[in-house]
Design an enzyme around this catalytic site. Structure first.
Site, mmCIF file in Angstrom:
data_model
loop_
_atom_site.group_PDB
_atom_site.id
_atom_site.type_symbol
_atom_site.label_atom_id
_atom_site.label_comp_id
_atom_site.label_asym_id
_atom_site.label_seq_id
_atom_site.Cartn_x
_atom_site.Cartn_y
_atom_site.Cartn_z
ATOM 1 C CG ASN A 7 -1.767 1.096 1.253
ATOM 2 O OD1 ASN A 7 -1.800 2.017 0.430
ATOM 3 N ND2 ASN A 7 -2.756 1.105 2.248
ATOM 4 N NE ARG A 92 -6.003 1.733 -0.214
ATOM 5 C CZ ARG A 92 -6.215 2.821 0.330
ATOM 6 N NH1 ARG A 92 -5.084 3.327 0.903
ATOM 7 N NH2 ARG A 92 -7.267 3.611 0.505
ATOM 8 C CG HIS A 182 -13.310 3.206 3.030
ATOM 9 N ND1 HIS A 182 -14.054 4.008 3.634
ATOM 10 C CD2 HIS A 182 -12.013 3.341 3.410
ATOM 11 C CE1 HIS A 182 -13.059 4.629 4.416
ATOM 12 N NE2 HIS A 182 -11.897 4.470 4.417
ATOM 13 N NE ARG A 243 -10.420 12.266 4.197
ATOM 14 C CZ ARG A 243 -10.388 10.826 4.005
ATOM 15 N NH1 ARG A 243 -11.214 10.364 3.299
ATOM 16 N NH2 ARG A 243 -9.318 10.126 4.218
ATOM 17 C CD GLU A 386 -9.139 -1.785 3.920
ATOM 18 O OE1 GLU A 386 -8.786 -1.405 4.901
ATOM 19 O OE2 GLU A 386 -9.361 -0.681 3.087
#
Ligand code: ADP
Length: 401
Positions: A7, A92, A182, A243, A386
């Site tokens: 990643n 990823r 996601h 955010r 993940e």
């Protein structure tokens, strides 16, 4: 088969080496400050090998990958004897646009398509591409590389869910639409939930709440994403750590005019200074907020209340979208570790016949059912993984070559 999962961020690179036989994690680690100075933390998870945690120069991603391979194969910290034991690499990739509805073997053509998706994720995709190039440079062209996209799972959304009510040309000419993120996490926890419920996913209506630093919710019907709360970018939907989530664009124009900000300055505020941090003025971390709220900090309390309320509203809208729900899943840092947030969200869901079992909710541990037997909707805490999904997809694609 041993799969290296990568990643890559702009200055960091996380990795795991997984033996697909028994899905055993052999080692994991993190390169940081790539291109600045460099630090590598490498944690072997077999044979009681020591952890390597030191500064070392990492001028480029290729040098970071070389350092990772060096540690993975070294006598002192290693878990394999040579690089040839690493059969494939799974990456990823944040944005696959409309081009990728599933994971793919990386070819020159795919690399070109990834470049085409870069304008959609100008911060993330270039780093992912750099990570892929670095692996090819260090490991050679013969080691297969696979791309697994955050957006791919959501490509099953119907047009009525992914379209924005903007002039249609922005979609057809420019690809402006909801993509969602996601996806790898939502896919993993929904499949795991079906397994735990002992029912085929093809007959289930699930709502997955991925709540971490970034948060998104996904409606999953018959195993397919039918709606999700993030959009063209990961900025919208729920309020997150830093955010903003959804805000009226008119309010942004007002703020920009008032403070003489350009759009980049405004987006910086929306991405980095908003969310529960902006509301509370305390922290983006839910642990800090819970502590502050307990000590009577009202803005921290408000930030937590706004979060629970926003999640409950999205969950309600997805129950409407699917005309029902069989189970609601909580996952990621907050979803897995914050019982008060889970119970705060569930306090809004009584109308669905949701009944949380507070004793089960208070327990730690993986794959935990937190609803009572009488609850009409099952409630689950399922730790996301993940990296495992990336490794499985990589194995499946490479085995079929
Ligand atoms: P990311 O989105 O960066 O992958 P994570 O899924 O790891 O993030 O979530 C990180 C967040 O999880 C932290 O910012 C923190 O708010 C939250 N978190 C972790 N542990 C706890 C805890 N015990 N209680 C409440 N929140 C927690």
């Amino acid at each position: 088969m041993k799969v290296l999962v990568i990643n890559a961020g702009s200055s960091s690179l996380k990795y795991q080496l997984i033996d697909m036989e028994g899905e055993k994690l052999l080692a994991k680690g993190l390169c940081e400050r790539i291109g600045i100075d460099g630090h590598l933390k490498h944690t072997p998870l077999v044979d009681d090998k020591p952890v390597f945690n030191e500064d070392l120069p990492l001028p480029t991603h290729a040098e970071a990958i070389a350092a990772v391979i060096d540690k993975l194969t070294s006598a002192e910290y290693g878990v394999v004897s040579s690089m040839s034991e690493i059969d494939a690499v799974g990456h990823r990739v944040v944005h696959g646009g409309e081009k990728f509805a599933s994971s793919v073997l990386i070819t020159d053509e795919v690399m070109k398509a990834l470049e085409d998706c870069t304008p959609f994720a100008p911060l993330h995709n270039p780093a992912n591409i750099t990570g892929i190039n670095a692996c090819v440079e260090v490991m050679g062209k013969d080691v297969p590389q696979v791309g697994v996209f955050d957006t791919a799972f959501h490509q099953t959304m119907p047009a009525k869910a992914y379209m924005y009510a903007l002039p249609y040309d922005y979609y057809t000419k420019d690809g402006v639409r909801r993509y969602g993120f996601h996806g790898t996490s939502h896919r993993y926890v929904s499949q795991r939930c079906a397994e735990l419920m002992g029912r085929p996913i093809e007959e289930l209506k699930l709502i997955s709440c991925h709540m971490g630093n970034g948060s998104s919710i996904c409606a999953i019907m018959n195993g397919k994403s039918v709606d999700t709360s993030m959009g063209f970018t990961p900025l919208v939907g729920l309020p997150m750590g830093t955010r903003s989530g959804d805000v009226d664009p008119g309010a942004l124009q007002f703020v920009m005019n008032r403070y003489g900000m350009d759009i980049d300055a405004m987006l910086n505020v929306l991405n980095k200074k908003s969310g529960v941090l902006g509301i509370s003025g305390v922290s983006s971390d839910f642990r800090d907020l819970e502590n502050a709220a307990e000590e009577g900090n009202e803005r921290a309390r408000l930030a937590l209340d706004m979060f629970d309320y926003s999640v409950a509203k999205v969950v309600g809208s997805y129950v409407a979208a699917m005309n029902g729900v069989d189970a609601i899943i909580f996952t990621a840092g907050v979803g897995e570790n914050a019982p008060t947030t889970r119970s705060g969200i569930c306090s809004y869901l009584g109308y669905l016949g949701c009944e949380i079992d507070e004793a089960a909710n208070a327990k730690r541990g993986s794959d935990n059912r937190i609803s009572t037997d009488a609850s009409k909707v099952q409630l689950w805490v399922i730790p996301t993984n993940e990296e495992l999904v990336i490794a499985r997809d990589t194995r499946d694609i490479v085995s079929a070559l």
